[in-house]
Design an enzyme around this catalytic site. Structure first.
Site, PDB file in Angstrom:
ATOM      1  N   ARG A 200      -8.603 -25.199   5.917  1.00 12.13           N
ATOM      2  CA  ARG A 200      -9.243 -24.546   7.052  1.00 12.13           C
ATOM      3  C   ARG A 200      -8.173 -24.048   8.025  1.00 12.13           C
ATOM      4  O   ARG A 200      -7.049 -24.556   8.039  1.00 12.13           O
ATOM      5  CB  ARG A 200     -10.189 -25.522   7.762  1.00 12.13           C
ATOM      6  CG  ARG A 200     -11.298 -26.073   6.873  1.00 12.13           C
ATOM      7  CD  ARG A 200     -12.086 -27.156   7.589  1.00 12.13           C
ATOM      8  NE  ARG A 200     -13.199 -27.674   6.793  1.00 12.13           N
ATOM      9  CZ  ARG A 200     -13.109 -28.693   5.942  1.00 12.13           C
ATOM     10  NH1 ARG A 200     -11.936 -29.321   5.784  1.00 12.13           N
ATOM     11  NH2 ARG A 200     -14.161 -29.104   5.262  1.00 12.13           N
ATOM     12  N   HIS A 307     -11.919 -17.212   7.363  1.00  9.14           N
ATOM     13  CA  HIS A 307     -12.511 -18.300   6.589  1.00  9.14           C
ATOM     14  C   HIS A 307     -12.868 -17.863   5.174  1.00  9.14           C
ATOM     15  O   HIS A 307     -12.984 -18.703   4.261  1.00  9.14           O
ATOM     16  CB  HIS A 307     -13.760 -18.822   7.306  1.00  9.14           C
ATOM     17  CG  HIS A 307     -14.238 -20.149   6.785  1.00  9.14           C
ATOM     18  ND1 HIS A 307     -13.610 -21.333   7.091  1.00  9.14           N
ATOM     19  CD2 HIS A 307     -15.292 -20.470   5.976  1.00  9.14           C
ATOM     20  CE1 HIS A 307     -14.243 -22.338   6.497  1.00  9.14           C
ATOM     21  NE2 HIS A 307     -15.269 -21.844   5.821  1.00  9.14           N
ATOM     22  N   ARG A 310     -10.568 -19.021   2.486  1.00  9.29           N
ATOM     23  CA  ARG A 310     -10.862 -20.369   1.975  1.00  9.29           C
ATOM     24  C   ARG A 310     -11.875 -20.286   0.837  1.00  9.29           C
ATOM     25  O   ARG A 310     -11.754 -20.988  -0.164  1.00  9.29           O
ATOM     26  CB  ARG A 310     -11.383 -21.244   3.121  1.00  9.29           C
ATOM     27  CG  ARG A 310     -11.886 -22.624   2.728  1.00  9.29           C
ATOM     28  CD  ARG A 310     -12.180 -23.419   3.996  1.00  9.29           C
ATOM     29  NE  ARG A 310     -13.065 -24.550   3.782  1.00  9.29           N
ATOM     30  CZ  ARG A 310     -12.675 -25.748   3.364  1.00  9.29           C
ATOM     31  NH1 ARG A 310     -11.405 -25.957   3.073  1.00  9.29           N
ATOM     32  NH2 ARG A 310     -13.540 -26.741   3.219  1.00  9.29           N
ATOM     33  N   HIS A 333     -14.261 -31.512   1.144  1.00 20.32           N
ATOM     34  CA  HIS A 333     -15.701 -31.576   1.356  1.00 20.32           C
ATOM     35  C   HIS A 333     -16.175 -33.017   1.227  1.00 20.32           C
ATOM     36  O   HIS A 333     -15.715 -33.752   0.349  1.00 20.32           O
ATOM     37  CB  HIS A 333     -16.442 -30.721   0.320  1.00 20.32           C
ATOM     38  CG  HIS A 333     -16.294 -29.257   0.542  1.00 20.32           C
ATOM     39  ND1 HIS A 333     -16.362 -28.335  -0.485  1.00 20.32           N
ATOM     40  CD2 HIS A 333     -16.065 -28.534   1.664  1.00 20.32           C
ATOM     41  CE1 HIS A 333     -16.187 -27.114   0.004  1.00 20.32           C
ATOM     42  NE2 HIS A 333     -16.018 -27.216   1.300  1.00 20.32           N
ATOM     43  N   TYR A 342     -19.037 -22.583  -4.825  1.00 15.10           N
ATOM     44  CA  TYR A 342     -17.905 -21.937  -5.492  1.00 15.10           C
ATOM     45  C   TYR A 342     -18.105 -21.905  -6.993  1.00 15.10           C
ATOM     46  O   TYR A 342     -17.697 -20.964  -7.659  1.00 15.10           O
ATOM     47  CB  TYR A 342     -16.608 -22.665  -5.127  1.00 15.10           C
ATOM     48  CG  TYR A 342     -16.364 -22.689  -3.640  1.00 15.10           C
ATOM     49  CD1 TYR A 342     -16.226 -21.505  -2.923  1.00 15.10           C
ATOM     50  CD2 TYR A 342     -16.322 -23.884  -2.945  1.00 15.10           C
ATOM     51  CE1 TYR A 342     -16.044 -21.520  -1.550  1.00 15.10           C
ATOM     52  CE2 TYR A 342     -16.129 -23.913  -1.575  1.00 15.10           C
ATOM     53  CZ  TYR A 342     -16.000 -22.727  -0.883  1.00 15.10           C
ATOM     54  OH  TYR A 342     -15.830 -22.740   0.463  1.00 15.10           O
TER      55      TYR A 342
END
Length: 366
Positions: A200, A307, A310, A333, A342
């Site tokens: 991040r 972002h 990412r 996560h 993803y």
């Protein structure tokens, strides 16, 4: 023969209604509401007596605390990151307390929660923002259940806590190369590292020289940088409990990062790897103008957010064969939900593979 002793007491009020009370653990406990008939009051006392005998007693008087008092105490007692605390307090004061501050915990009911949420959806708040506020409300009331203040959580609207996943503009590594070329030199490695490591923005800007191991090619993620109103830049723990982690870099990113640190990072072990143009902690407010210019000069989709880099890292890892648990570990996560997006993003590529297989089968059958 003596008469059986009655459990509790019933008193007729001047209004004609009946009040029921009973003694428990040395204190008098009264029903939340009065009753139209003495029979109704006696029935309520009988149910309480049965619950006590079964060890399933619940003291309704515990929930007579006003929601506003309980919620603010809940906030004070939580170990939260400064930015999270600021966000929760803002959500409480703006969107929840105006409706429920003076309502007792006992009197928060699902139908009122439904009306409150419907009202929020009619404001300028985005649907996903409403879901975030709703989750905070639900969490506070769930704690009230755990504390024995209420029997069950009335904040239980099906699907209300779930955020919709909005399709973001697709970012490619060709875009990343162009962005890294046109952004200010001291930010080039930041762009590239975001697209490959999946850290991040706050995690990247909190990295210190000692967090980069040039021998193993790993980044040690221990903290995150955020801006707290009235305080300024604050270093705290990563966003989730799984945020502290080790992330391996590919050889290209590692070499780019080495060159960056040789040119732009102070030699001290605790020196920030990435800093603002003026040498201060790199907050998003300082970086955003550079990012906007870079998108314009690189001629990429102006809707791309930092972002989204990412996200590119996550989908690339999924395409490389990473499992859900591996993606969770890499991206920090705490639940599989975010990581699964993803894996789903590779479905389009899977369709391309299937189409190619179909073409090959057709050629072989000719």
């Amino acid at each position: 023969m003596s008469a059986t002793r009655q459990f509790g007491t019933i008193r007729k009020l001047p209004s004609g209604r009946f009040q029921a009370r009973y003694s428990h653990l040395g204190k008098q406990v009264g029903a939340k509401d009065t009753f139209a008939t003495k029979t109704d009051a006696r029935r309520w006392l009988s149910n309480i007596e049965t619950d006590l005998a079964r060890g399933d007693h619940f003291d309704e008087s515990a929930g007579r605390v006003r929601f506003g008092v309980y919620a603010l105490r809940w906030l004070e007692e939580r170990a939260l990151r400064p930015r999270t605390r600021e966000m929760y307090e803002s959500q409480l004061r703006k969107w929840i307390l105006p409706t429920f501050e003076m309502v007792t915990l006992n009197d928060v009911v699902t139908r009122d929660v439904r009306s409150w949420r419907a009202g929020l959806l009619q404001t300028h708040l985005a649907e996903n923002s409403v879901a975030k506020v709703y989750r905070l409300f639900r969490t506070i009331m769930e704690t009230a259940v755990e504390d024995g203040m209420i029997r069950a959580n009335p904040v239980k609207l099906k699907g209300a806590a779930k955020e919709k996943i909005h399709l973001r503009p697709e970012v490619t590594f060709k875009d990343v190369v162009r962005l890294a070329e046109v952004v200010e030199p001291q930010f080039s490695a930041l762009v590239w590292a975001a697209a490959t490591s999946g850290l991040r923005f706050g995690e990247l800007t909190a990295l210190r020289r000692s967090d980069v191991d040039p021998e193993t090619g790993q980044l040690r993620v221990l903290r995150s940088l955020a801006f707290v109103k009235g305080v300024g830049p604050v270093f705290g723990p990563p966003k989730t409990e799984s945020g502290e982690r080790m992330v391996s870099l590919d050889s290209t990113t590692l070499e780019i990062l080495r060159k960056h640190m040789d040119s732009f990072t102070e030699p001290a072990a605790d020196a920030l790897v990435f800093r603002s143009v003026k040498g201060c902690p790199l907050l998003n407010r300082y970086f955003h103008p550079s990012w906007t210019r870079a998108k314009r000069n690189a001629d990429v989709n102006p809707e791309i957010r930092f972002h989204d880099l990412r996200h590119l890292a996550g989908t690339t890892a999924a395409s490389a064969g990473a499992s859900t648990k591996e993606i969770m570990a890499r991206l920090g996560h705490s639940t599989p939900d975010a990581s699964l997006r993803y894996l789903k993003a590779t479905e389009a590529r899977d369709a391309e593979i299937a189409a190619g297989m179909g073409d090959r089968i057709a050629r072989e059958l000719l």
